[in-house]
Design an enzyme around this catalytic site. Structure first.
Site, PDB file in Angstrom:
ATOM      1  N   MET A   1      77.718  66.112 -31.668  1.00 29.80           N
ATOM      2  CA  MET A   1      78.215  65.657 -30.369  1.00 29.80           C
ATOM      3  C   MET A   1      77.412  66.258 -29.221  1.00 29.80           C
ATOM      4  SD  MET A   1      82.320  65.731 -31.034  1.00 29.80           S
ATOM      5  CE  MET A   1      82.682  64.807 -29.533  1.00 29.80           C
TER       6      MET A   1
ATOM      7  N   GLY B   1      77.969  65.381 -26.029  1.00 28.64           N
ATOM      8  CA  GLY B   1      78.748  65.296 -24.795  1.00 28.64           C
ATOM      9  C   GLY B   1      78.590  63.964 -24.098  1.00 28.64           C
ATOM     10  N   GLY B   2      77.691  63.141 -24.608  1.00 29.39           N
ATOM     11  CA  GLY B   2      77.470  61.813 -24.029  1.00 29.39           C
ATOM     12  C   GLY B   2      78.416  60.784 -24.629  1.00 29.39           C
TER      13      GLY B   2
ATOM     14  N   SER C   1      77.740  59.682 -28.861  1.00 28.62           N
ATOM     15  CA  SER C   1      78.264  60.532 -29.932  1.00 28.62           C
ATOM     16  C   SER C   1      79.776  60.717 -29.809  1.00 28.62           C
ATOM     17  CB  SER C   1      77.556  61.893 -29.948  1.00 28.62           C
ATOM     18  OG  SER C   1      77.636  62.534 -28.698  1.00 28.62           O
TER      19      SER C   1
ATOM     20  N   LEU D   1      75.500  71.499 -30.096  1.00 22.05           N
ATOM     21  CA  LEU D   1      74.484  72.546 -30.078  1.00 22.05           C
ATOM     22  C   LEU D   1      74.206  72.978 -28.648  1.00 22.05           C
ATOM     23  CD1 LEU D   1      71.905  71.057 -32.594  1.00 22.05           C
ATOM     24  CD2 LEU D   1      73.873  72.527 -33.050  1.00 22.05           C
TER      25      LEU D   1
ATOM     26  N   CYS E   1      62.909  67.831 -31.973  1.00 31.25           N
ATOM     27  CA  CYS E   1      64.287  68.350 -31.961  1.00 31.25           C
ATOM     28  C   CYS E   1      65.089  67.725 -33.102  1.00 31.25           C
ATOM     29  CB  CYS E   1      64.935  68.052 -30.613  1.00 31.25           C
ATOM     30  SG  CYS E   1      66.600  68.723 -30.461  1.00 31.25           S
TER      31      CYS E   1
ATOM     32  N   CYS F   1      65.899  66.835 -22.138  1.00 31.41           N
ATOM     33  CA  CYS F   1      67.037  67.665 -21.717  1.00 31.41           C
ATOM     34  C   CYS F   1      66.632  68.906 -20.933  1.00 31.41           C
ATOM     35  CB  CYS F   1      67.898  68.038 -22.921  1.00 31.41           C
ATOM     36  SG  CYS F   1      67.093  69.123 -24.121  1.00 31.41           S
TER      37      CYS F   1
END
Length: 381
Positions: A27, A29-30, A33, A52, A120, A217
């Site tokens: 997740m 936070g968007g 997800s 994360l 990533c 990010c």
């Protein structure tokens, strides 16, 4: 929702009820997800949310109050509370710094155009986070990526998202067959982002209207140069703008302010032909410019190949495929010639401009949605 009566499998492909199937949802936070987590929870799955913490925005930017990451963690936690499933925050800052940020800075300074989101996924999300999911006894891990996992004759295959505008295949080519066996992408079949937002509203999620993040990010507002300056002091030292034929045409304020293919803002007007940045020489502090045709590339050397096609990569002398050399460009027809299990040369049937080391080259089955893998472009023409 339970088992499919025809196959005896649940919606994630397991021969048991959703209640007995544990899924870890990555997740961010968007909205994407968050919808995945809410959808799976509402279908009865045993959901665990994991977010994360990859970097401290305040430290990265050397200013206080810039912690976007904190907001995202808060949003993810809120979704978990609303839907009633456990949520963990894992501190991956050191891993992220070593595996992603440092390489991003180094390859940018080497004149490359890095794509840190791929690294990533490869080195953090689908490696360490995936191991964490297994430690939590999960049957699988789900993400909000727009890509499809389909079962083929020889096991799971990676396919482009149904919505070509949202497709994230370029960023996921390095997913290995082993990882693909464990991963699930519940949004890949949706026709549009509007459908995702409608689902978020249906589940009553506060993030339903949260805007998409556009930037890398840790590079807010797309300002690469200021981030690189903080990571690598001295990278903004001035030097010469040099024509490919050796003429010195002017000076610049730092190689980090230029990209391969750039034409505007070079500050060397009054010339008879338009000039483009064709190479960045960090050691000599030179920005090398030349005519547009110098940007055209037909043969592209690739390494660190991840092969998702049938058989061993080196089984054949060549493959007729389509490739993407930038995330924003459509696939173009090409011939792929293996050199070893991890190295190859790609010959583009139509030359492309502005290909630079550090970008990914992703392989697609021509005329099909299947992703055959990809690799990294590693040197100039």
């Amino acid at each position: 929702m339970g088992l499919d009566t025809a196959t005896g499998l649940n919606s994630l492909g397991f021969p048991k009820p959703p209640q007995e199937t544990r899924v870890v949802v990555a997740m961010s936070g968007g909205v994407d997800s968050s919808v995945v987590a809410a959808k799976l929870k509402s279908e009865g799955y045993d959901v665990i949310g994991v977010t994360l913490q990859l970097y401290d925005h305040g430290a990265a930017l050397a200013k206080k109050g810039a912690c976007c990451a904190g907001i995202d963690i808060h949003d993810a936690r809120r979704v978990a509370e609303e839907m009633g499933f456990p949520h963990y925050v894992l501190d991956y800052e050191n891993i992220f710094q070593d595996a992603v940020i440092d390489e991003f800075a180094d390859s940018y300074l080497a004149g490359a155009t890095p794509v840190p989101c791929i690294r990533c996924n490869e080195r953090v999300k689908f490696k360490d986070l995936l191991e964490t999911a297994k430690d939590l006894d999960a049957d699988c891990m789900a993400t909000g990526h727009y890509i499809q996992r389909k079962m083929g004759e020889n096991g799971p295959e990676l396919h482009c998202a149904a919505d070509a505008n949202r497709d994230q295949s370029y960023f996921l080519f390095s997913t290995t067959p082993e990882q693909l066996a464990f991963l699930r992408f519940p949004l890949g079949h949706l026709a549009s982002k509007a459908e995702t937002r409608a689902l978020a509203a249906e589940y009553g999620l506060a993030v339903a209207d949260k805007p998409d993040s556009q930037d890398i990010c840790f590079v807010p507002n797309g300002d690469y140069a200021s981030v690189i300056e903080k990571l690598r002091p001295g990278a903004a030292e001035p030097g010469e703008i040099v024509h490919a034929d050796g003429r010195i045409l002017g000076t610049h304020t730092g190689v980090i302010h230029y990209t391969i293919g750039q034409r505007r803002g070079l500050g060397i007007g009054g010339l008879s032909e338009p000039l483009y940045v064709v190479k960045l020489d960090v050691d000599a502090k030179q920005v090398i410019v030349g005519p547009k045709q110098m940007l055209s590339t037909r043969r592209v050397p690739i390494r660190e190949i991840n092969w998702l096609g049938e058989g061993n990569f080196t089984d054949r002398e060549s493959y007729e495929i389509s490739v993407k050399v930038r995330s924003t460009r459509p696939p173009r027809e090409a011939i792929l010639r293996p050199i070893s299990e991890t190295e190859a040369e790609v010959e583009l049937l139509t030359p492309e401009e502005g290909i630079s080391p550090g970008q990914a080259c992703v392989f697609y089955e021509t005329g099909d949605s299947r992703i055959l893998g990809g690799g990294w472009i590693w040197r100039g023409h």
